[in-house]
Design a protein around this motif. Structure first.
Motif, mmCIF file in Angstrom:
data_model
loop_
_atom_site.group_PDB
_atom_site.id
_atom_site.type_symbol
_atom_site.label_atom_id
_atom_site.label_comp_id
_atom_site.label_asym_id
_atom_site.label_seq_id
_atom_site.Cartn_x
_atom_site.Cartn_y
_atom_site.Cartn_z
ATOM 1 N N ASP A 218 103.688 89.545 91.332
ATOM 2 C CA ASP A 218 104.395 90.830 91.307
ATOM 3 C C ASP A 218 103.783 91.815 92.293
ATOM 4 N N LEU A 219 102.457 91.778 92.443
ATOM 5 C CA LEU A 219 101.801 92.659 93.404
ATOM 6 C C LEU A 219 102.219 92.305 94.831
ATOM 7 N N GLU A 220 102.460 91.035 95.063
ATOM 8 C CA GLU A 220 102.890 90.584 96.389
ATOM 9 C C GLU A 220 104.359 90.924 96.632
ATOM 10 N N SER A 221 105.208 90.648 95.641
ATOM 11 C CA SER A 221 106.641 90.892 95.795
ATOM 12 C C SER A 221 107.289 90.959 94.410
ATOM 13 N N VAL B 13 92.658 99.530 88.537
ATOM 14 C CA VAL B 13 93.348 98.312 88.964
ATOM 15 C C VAL B 13 94.552 98.664 89.827
ATOM 16 N N ASP B 14 94.870 97.753 90.745
ATOM 17 C CA ASP B 14 96.127 97.838 91.486
ATOM 18 C C ASP B 14 97.211 97.285 90.575
ATOM 19 N N ALA B 15 98.329 97.968 90.515
ATOM 20 C CA ALA B 15 99.428 97.534 89.647
ATOM 21 C C ALA B 15 100.749 97.877 90.315
ATOM 22 N N VAL B 16 101.814 97.333 89.755
ATOM 23 C CA VAL B 16 103.160 97.650 90.209
ATOM 24 C C VAL B 16 103.973 98.020 88.969
ATOM 25 N N ILE B 17 104.842 99.017 89.118
ATOM 26 C CA ILE B 17 105.654 99.445 87.993
ATOM 27 C C ILE B 17 106.716 98.392 87.728
ATOM 28 N N GLU B 18 106.715 97.888 86.500
ATOM 29 C CA GLU B 18 107.643 96.847 86.084
ATOM 30 C C GLU B 18 108.882 97.450 85.414
ATOM 31 N N HIS B 19 108.674 98.467 84.582
ATOM 32 C CA HIS B 19 109.770 99.053 83.808
ATOM 33 C C HIS B 19 109.407 100.478 83.407
ATOM 34 N N ILE B 20 110.403 101.344 83.383
ATOM 35 C CA ILE B 20 110.214 102.717 82.909
ATOM 36 C C ILE B 20 111.291 103.006 81.870
ATOM 37 N N ASN B 21 110.871 103.515 80.716
ATOM 38 C CA ASN B 21 111.807 103.901 79.663
ATOM 39 C C ASN B 21 111.795 105.421 79.570
ATOM 40 N N ARG B 22 112.928 106.030 79.923
ATOM 41 C CA ARG B 22 113.062 107.490 79.878
ATOM 42 C C ARG B 22 114.111 107.930 78.865
ATOM 43 N N TRP B 23 114.337 107.126 77.829
ATOM 44 C CA TRP B 23 115.355 107.479 76.829
ATOM 45 C C TRP B 23 114.916 108.647 75.974
ATOM 46 N N GLY C 299 108.939 98.677 90.913
ATOM 47 C CA GLY C 299 108.600 98.102 92.209
ATOM 48 C C GLY C 299 107.554 98.895 92.969
ATOM 49 N N GLN C 300 107.265 100.113 92.522
ATOM 50 C CA GLN C 300 106.298 100.976 93.199
ATOM 51 C C GLN C 300 104.875 100.548 92.853
ATOM 52 N N ARG C 301 104.031 100.441 93.865
ATOM 53 C CA ARG C 301 102.616 100.133 93.630
ATOM 54 C C ARG C 301 101.875 101.401 93.248
ATOM 55 N N VAL C 302 100.970 101.268 92.285
ATOM 56 C CA VAL C 302 100.177 102.400 91.804
ATOM 57 C C VAL C 302 98.752 101.941 91.523
ATOM 58 N N GLN C 303 97.883 102.903 91.365
ATOM 59 C CA GLN C 303 96.530 102.675 90.878
ATOM 60 C C GLN C 303 96.508 103.137 89.427
ATOM 61 N N ALA C 304 95.839 102.380 88.569
ATOM 62 C CA ALA C 304 95.771 102.736 87.153
ATOM 63 C C ALA C 304 94.353 102.558 86.644
ATOM 64 N N ARG C 305 93.925 103.488 85.811
ATOM 65 C CA ARG C 305 92.603 103.410 85.187
ATOM 66 C C ARG C 305 92.787 102.949 83.755
ATOM 67 N N VAL C 306 92.032 101.914 83.367
ATOM 68 C CA VAL C 306 92.119 101.348 82.024
ATOM 69 C C VAL C 306 91.439 102.299 81.040
ATOM 70 N N ARG C 307 92.189 102.716 80.010
ATOM 71 C CA ARG C 307 91.681 103.650 79.006
ATOM 72 C C ARG C 307 91.240 102.959 77.718
ATOM 73 N N ALA D 236 116.577 90.397 92.737
ATOM 74 C CA ALA D 236 116.522 91.395 93.800
ATOM 75 C C ALA D 236 115.059 91.749 94.019
ATOM 76 N N THR D 237 114.656 91.946 95.263
ATOM 77 C CA THR D 237 113.267 92.267 95.592
ATOM 78 C C THR D 237 113.095 93.776 95.647
ATOM 79 N N LEU D 238 112.236 94.291 94.740
ATOM 80 C CA LEU D 238 111.982 95.724 94.636
ATOM 81 C C LEU D 238 110.866 96.192 95.560
ATOM 82 N N SER D 239 110.054 95.291 96.032
ATOM 83 C CA SER D 239 108.922 95.647 96.881
ATOM 84 C C SER D 239 109.412 96.202 98.212
ATOM 85 N N PRO D 240 108.558 96.967 98.918
ATOM 86 C CA PRO D 240 108.959 97.501 100.215
ATOM 87 C C PRO D 240 109.522 96.404 101.121
ATOM 88 N N GLY D 241 110.622 96.750 101.797
ATOM 89 C CA GLY D 241 111.291 95.788 102.660
ATOM 90 C C GLY D 241 112.277 94.903 101.929
#
Length: 164
Positions: free
Chosen positions: A96-99, A72-82, A14-22, A111-116
């Motif tokens: 997704d960027l909106e909500s 690009v503006d992006a939002v974190i969809e999933h994190i795998n920390r296994w 749900g966190q918004r981030v900036q990402a550079r395409v590699r 459930a809405t992960l975006s701020p608010g």
């Protein structure tokens, strides 16, 4: 014990981030998340999963790939920390960027992960070793699962992150 995922704990669905395409790949793009360059993680945007629909051709989807080197503006969809490296899946879908919405792991409703929003992100970890698991929940769903006599924790579940 060395925890490989510690630096990535600052990132959450749900966190918004900036990402550079590699680089480009047949399914999408590999990106680097700004501010997390040294967190020992891999990050990607699955362009096919996000933008291919029954009416879109592969060529139309390819045209949507952001150019290598672009930010690009992006939002974190999933994190795998296994296990290392930590793997982060981003979304650049306009909706997704909106909500950003995902299913609550307790009740199954959106459930809405975006701020608010009405969601909390829980990271479960063990003292026995590295790795963690993310749980998405409505504030209310978590509060209802906390013992009634623990009213302070129930109240905190309903208020955490809210600005008053």
């Amino acid at each position: 014990m060395t925890r490989f995922e510690t630096e990535s704990l600052a990132l959450m669905p749900g966190q918004r981030v900036q990402a550079r395409v590699r680089s480009h790949h047949p399914w999408g793009v590999i990106v680097e998340i700004a501010g997390a360059e040294h967190a020992g993680l891999s990050a990607s945007i699955d362009m096919i999963q996000q933008f291919s629909g029954p009416t879109s051709s592969y060529e139309e989807v390819l045209a949507l790939f952001p150019p290598v080197g672009s930010q690009v503006d992006a939002v974190i969809e999933h994190i795998n920390r296994w296990h290392p490296p930590v793997s982060v899946r981003l979304s650049i879908r306009p909706a997704d960027l909106e909500s950003m919405q995902r299913s609550c792991d307790f009740c199954g409703e959106l459930a809405t992960l975006s701020p608010g929003g009405d969601a909390l992100v829980l990271d479960s970890r063990s003292n026995d070793g590295p790795g963690s698991h993310t749980v998405i929940t409505h504030r209310q769903c978590l509060a209802e699962r906390i013992r009634p006599e623990n009213s302070g924790e129930r109240a905190r579940a309903l208020k955490i992150g809210k600005v008053f």
